[in-house]
Design a protein around this motif. Structure first.
Motif, PDB file in Angstrom:
ATOM      1  N   GLU A  57       0.995  -1.158   0.065  1.00 23.99           N
ATOM      2  CA  GLU A  57      -0.155  -0.098  -0.037  1.00 23.99           C
ATOM      3  C   GLU A  57       0.928   1.078   0.012  1.00 23.99           C
ATOM      4  O   GLU A  57       1.813   1.177   0.693  1.00 23.99           O
ATOM      5  N   ILE A  58       0.691   2.284  -0.818  1.00 21.41           N
ATOM      6  CA  ILE A  58       1.305   3.414  -0.772  1.00 21.41           C
ATOM      7  C   ILE A  58       0.395   4.531  -0.538  1.00 21.41           C
ATOM      8  O   ILE A  58      -0.814   4.573  -1.245  1.00 21.41           O
ATOM      9  N   PHE A  59       0.702   5.487   0.263  1.00 24.68           N
ATOM     10  CA  PHE A  59      -0.094   6.633   0.916  1.00 24.68           C
ATOM     11  C   PHE A  59       0.738   7.788   0.522  1.00 24.68           C
ATOM     12  O   PHE A  59       1.805   7.983   0.797  1.00 24.68           O
ATOM     13  N   LEU A  60       0.137   8.922  -0.145  1.00 28.18           N
ATOM     14  CA  LEU A  60       0.614   9.972  -0.394  1.00 28.18           C
ATOM     15  C   LEU A  60       0.043  11.216   0.133  1.00 28.18           C
ATOM     16  O   LEU A  60      -1.255  11.310   0.246  1.00 28.18           O
ATOM     17  N   GLU A  61       0.877  12.038   0.962  1.00 29.22           N
ATOM     18  CA  GLU A  61       0.272  13.036   1.761  1.00 29.22           C
ATOM     19  C   GLU A  61       0.599  14.619   1.272  1.00 29.22           C
ATOM     20  O   GLU A  61       1.613  14.814   0.756  1.00 29.22           O
ATOM     21  N   ARG A  62      -0.433  15.221   0.978  1.00 30.18           N
ATOM     22  CA  ARG A  62      -0.350  16.548   0.359  1.00 30.18           C
ATOM     23  C   ARG A  62      -1.196  17.654   1.263  1.00 30.18           C
ATOM     24  O   ARG A  62      -2.034  17.260   1.846  1.00 30.18           O
ATOM     25  N   GLU A  63      -0.703  18.963   1.121  1.00 29.28           N
ATOM     26  CA  GLU A  63      -1.399  19.904   2.023  1.00 29.28           C
ATOM     27  C   GLU A  63      -2.608  20.483   1.268  1.00 29.28           C
ATOM     28  O   GLU A  63      -2.337  20.689  -0.187  1.00 29.28           O
ATOM     29  N   ILE A  64      -3.670  20.809   1.921  1.00 30.95           N
ATOM     30  CA  ILE A  64      -4.786  21.161   1.319  1.00 30.95           C
ATOM     31  C   ILE A  64      -4.622  22.720   1.173  1.00 30.95           C
ATOM     32  O   ILE A  64      -4.436  23.329   2.052  1.00 30.95           O
ATOM     33  N   VAL A  65      -4.872  23.340   0.049  1.00 32.11           N
ATOM     34  CA  VAL A  65      -4.684  24.682  -0.420  1.00 32.11           C
ATOM     35  C   VAL A  65      -5.786  25.356  -0.973  1.00 32.11           C
ATOM     36  O   VAL A  65      -6.618  24.261  -1.596  1.00 32.11           O
ATOM     37  N   GLU A  66      -6.206  26.649  -1.199  1.00 27.70           N
ATOM     38  CA  GLU A  66      -7.173  27.551  -2.117  1.00 27.70           C
ATOM     39  C   GLU A  66      -6.610  27.400  -3.493  1.00 27.70           C
ATOM     40  O   GLU A  66      -7.434  26.695  -4.104  1.00 27.70           O
ATOM     41  N   LYS A  67      -5.442  27.465  -3.710  1.00 23.69           N
ATOM     42  CA  LYS A  67      -4.930  27.328  -5.152  1.00 23.69           C
ATOM     43  C   LYS A  67      -3.466  26.590  -5.225  1.00 23.69           C
ATOM     44  O   LYS A  67      -2.640  26.855  -4.535  1.00 23.69           O
ATOM     45  N   VAL A  68      -3.627  25.570  -5.980  1.00 24.19           N
ATOM     46  CA  VAL A  68      -2.572  24.443  -6.296  1.00 24.19           C
ATOM     47  C   VAL A  68      -1.397  25.208  -7.035  1.00 24.19           C
ATOM     48  O   VAL A  68      -1.793  25.580  -8.312  1.00 24.19           O
ATOM     49  N   GLU A  69      -0.190  25.213  -6.543  1.00 26.15           N
ATOM     50  CA  GLU A  69       0.924  25.900  -7.419  1.00 26.15           C
ATOM     51  C   GLU A  69       1.908  24.510  -7.652  1.00 26.15           C
ATOM     52  O   GLU A  69       2.453  24.478  -8.470  1.00 26.15           O
ATOM     53  N   ASP A  70       1.855  23.524  -6.706  1.00 28.28           N
ATOM     54  CA  ASP A  70       2.669  22.200  -6.963  1.00 28.28           C
ATOM     55  C   ASP A  70       1.877  20.876  -6.743  1.00 28.28           C
ATOM     56  O   ASP A  70       1.685  20.470  -5.613  1.00 28.28           O
ATOM     57  N   PRO A  71       1.168  20.324  -7.763  1.00 26.45           N
ATOM     58  CA  PRO A  71       0.508  19.325  -7.563  1.00 26.45           C
ATOM     59  C   PRO A  71       0.879  18.133  -7.028  1.00 26.45           C
ATOM     60  O   PRO A  71       0.188  17.059  -6.414  1.00 26.45           O
ATOM     61  N   ASN A  72       2.334  18.024  -6.943  1.00 29.65           N
ATOM     62  CA  ASN A  72       3.020  16.838  -6.285  1.00 29.65           C
ATOM     63  C   ASN A  72       2.771  16.998  -4.609  1.00 29.65           C
ATOM     64  O   ASN A  72       2.760  15.883  -4.130  1.00 29.65           O
ATOM     65  N   THR A  73       2.758  18.004  -4.210  1.00 27.01           N
ATOM     66  CA  THR A  73       2.725  18.374  -2.579  1.00 27.01           C
ATOM     67  C   THR A  73       1.470  18.840  -2.327  1.00 27.01           C
ATOM     68  O   THR A  73       1.342  19.203  -1.051  1.00 27.01           O
ATOM     69  N   GLN A  74       0.496  19.341  -3.110  1.00 26.42           N
ATOM     70  CA  GLN A  74      -0.598  20.192  -2.785  1.00 26.42           C
ATOM     71  C   GLN A  74      -1.619  19.819  -3.583  1.00 26.42           C
ATOM     72  O   GLN A  74      -1.736  19.124  -4.433  1.00 26.42           O
ATOM     73  N   ILE A  75      -2.919  20.025  -2.873  1.00 26.27           N
ATOM     74  CA  ILE A  75      -4.179  19.411  -3.528  1.00 26.27           C
ATOM     75  C   ILE A  75      -5.447  20.702  -3.014  1.00 26.27           C
ATOM     76  O   ILE A  75      -5.167  20.982  -2.033  1.00 26.27           O
ATOM     77  N   SER A  76      -6.137  21.013  -3.919  1.00 27.15           N
ATOM     78  CA  SER A  76      -6.753  22.111  -3.790  1.00 27.15           C
ATOM     79  C   SER A  76      -8.140  21.536  -2.818  1.00 27.15           C
ATOM     80  O   SER A  76      -8.676  20.528  -2.686  1.00 27.15           O
ATOM     81  N   ILE A  77      -8.741  22.513  -2.073  1.00 23.95           N
ATOM     82  CA  ILE A  77      -9.750  22.096  -1.200  1.00 23.95           C
ATOM     83  C   ILE A  77     -11.124  21.690  -1.986  1.00 23.95           C
ATOM     84  O   ILE A  77     -11.720  20.799  -1.636  1.00 23.95           O
ATOM     85  N   ASP A  78     -11.148  22.300  -2.996  1.00 26.44           N
ATOM     86  CA  ASP A  78     -12.146  21.930  -4.094  1.00 26.44           C
ATOM     87  C   ASP A  78     -12.202  20.216  -4.449  1.00 26.44           C
ATOM     88  O   ASP A  78     -13.146  19.535  -4.412  1.00 26.44           O
ATOM     89  N   GLU A  79     -10.966  20.078  -4.771  1.00 26.41           N
ATOM     90  CA  GLU A  79     -10.663  18.570  -5.162  1.00 26.41           C
ATOM     91  C   GLU A  79     -11.007  17.685  -3.952  1.00 26.41           C
ATOM     92  O   GLU A  79     -11.523  16.363  -4.089  1.00 26.41           O
TER      93      GLU A  79
END
Length: 415
Positions: A57-79
């Motif tokens: 199992e692989i788990f990816l951890e990303r920061e929730i942001v309003e606007k995504v600048e780096d999709p590898n480390t961030q994810i939007s609140i809308d998504e």
């Protein structure tokens, strides 16, 4: 797909004896590498390998942001909301998402398998290296599977061992399919894997054979103090007993020689002398040169030299055929031995030789002349000496000296 990958390498664990936890760690490293290839070096992730379930199992951890600048480390609140947001996460929180292997792409999964194979091969090499490193100096038994010009390849537990020509017993015949015993002498790491060198010529091989055949040596009651060997020809072994009730030499030889004969057979009929060790250098040297009789020994312990005086008829026995006896005695004792030869009085010779037995060595003409002058034995000629032999008109001084040397040499050989 997860199960297939883990199970294929779990099978390798069972066959190669690789630790399950080690394999789990390798799988974590490999799939961590794949995640970084897809999501970048700054990606936060966790790889969980369950060897019992055959699951990765692989788990990816990303920061929730309003606007995504780096999709590898961030994810939007809308998504996140679109995915359900069951935990009611907000901007600034960390979103953990399970990544399916298939999403990494077939190319990366294939790369994972190749990398894992390579890691396993490297691990297997280390296991073999460490296994034989532990066996250094010990006897192994294998089967000859290839005979080459300069070495022989041995199969031992499905591993290849090398018996170089220099570590073989001279004139020993080897056949493909035969079982062979030798000691592990050296284990080397190379780019292609570990190379295990074995030996039948090393002194330690002889010592290990004694330990097998003589329980008192294995148990420490008898100690092998020194070994000197010319493989396939002759060896000298000095032994000492820690128990006065046990004769060290007798125990090594065995009843009717059964113990020593087993070792001799293993070493292609190598002649083995077992002698009592002594802390006294003169005694030890005398025993090492036995059964030759020595008249005197002078020892220089600082220079590790010994001067041995012996009658002329003992010299050939001290030296041995092609000098092998004295060479082994020097190796065994650690002393350089010099021989001083003394002429033995003819009266002390225990046996005489009929002159007819020396006809070939002397030559028919010389033999006939000596017989005609009433010399029937070798000692009669030696006792007559040069002065009496000069009365024979057919002999000059040079011939007389030659005759005496021939006869003296025969007495040495007889001894």
């Amino acid at each position: 797909m997860n199960y297939d990958i883990v199970e294929s390498f779990a099978q390798m664990v069972r066959e190669k004896g690789i630790d399950r936890d080690v394999l789990g760690g390798i799988l974590e490293d490999i799939f961590g590498l794949l995640v970084r290839k897809k999501y970048g070096e700054n990606a936060k992730y966790e790889v969980v390998v369950n060897m019992d379930r055959g699951d990765i199992e692989i788990f990816l951890e990303r920061e929730i942001v309003e606007k995504v600048e780096d999709p590898n480390t961030q994810i939007s609140i809308d998504e996140v909301n679109a995915k359900g947001n069951e935990d009611e996460l907000e901007v600034g929180d960390e979103y953990v998402e399970k990544i399916e292997l298939a999403s990494l792409g077939r190319r990366l999964v294939t790369l994972a398998k190749q990398s894992l194979n390579q890691k396993i091969r490297e691990l297997e090499k280390d296991i073999i290296y460490n296994e034989y490193k532990e066996l250094l100096g010990e006897i192994v038994v294998g089967e000859i599977y290839q005979i080459r010009k300069n070495d022989i390849l041995i199969n031992h537990n499905k591993n290849e061992l090398v018996l170089p020509r220099s570590e073989q017993i001279p004139f020993e015949k080897y056949k493909k399919g035969e079982t062979i015993r030798a000691i592990v002498m050296e284990v080397k790491k190379t780019n292609s894997g570990p190379v295990i060198i074995i030996s039948r010529a090393d002194n330690l091989f002889l010592q290990r054979l004694f330990e097998i055949e003589v329980p008192e040596i294995y148990d420490g009651i008898i100690e092998i103090k020194s070994i000197a060997r010319e493989p396939g020809e002759r060896a000298k072994v000095a032994v000492e007993s820690t128990d006065n009730r046990i004769d060290a030499v007798g125990a090594c030889v065995g009843m009717k020689g059964v113990r020593i004969h087993a070792i001799v057979r293993e070493l292609n009929n190598e002649n083995i002398d077992v002698i009592h060790y002594s802390d006294d250098p003169a005694t030890f040297i005398q025993r090492a040169l036995a059964p030759a009789k020595l008249k005197n020994i002078e020892i220089n312990e600082d220079e590790k030299k010994a001067v041995v005086t012996a009658d002329s008829d003992q010299v050939s026995m001290i030296v041995g055929r092609n000098g092998v006896n004295i060479r082994l005695a020097m190796k065994l004792t650690g002393y350089e031995i010099e021989i001083i030869r003394e002429e033995k009085p003819f009266e002390e010779y225990e046996e005489d030789i009929e002159l007819i037995d020396l006809k070939e060595e002397l030559g028919a003409d010389v033999y006939e002349i000596l017989i005609n002058n009433r010399y029937d034995t070798a000692l009669e000629v030696l006792k007559a000496g040069p002065e009496k032999l000069k009365e024979i008109k057919e002999f000059d001084d040079e011939k007389i000296e030659e005759i005496l040397e021939i006869i003296k040499s025969q007495f040495e050989e007889e001894e």
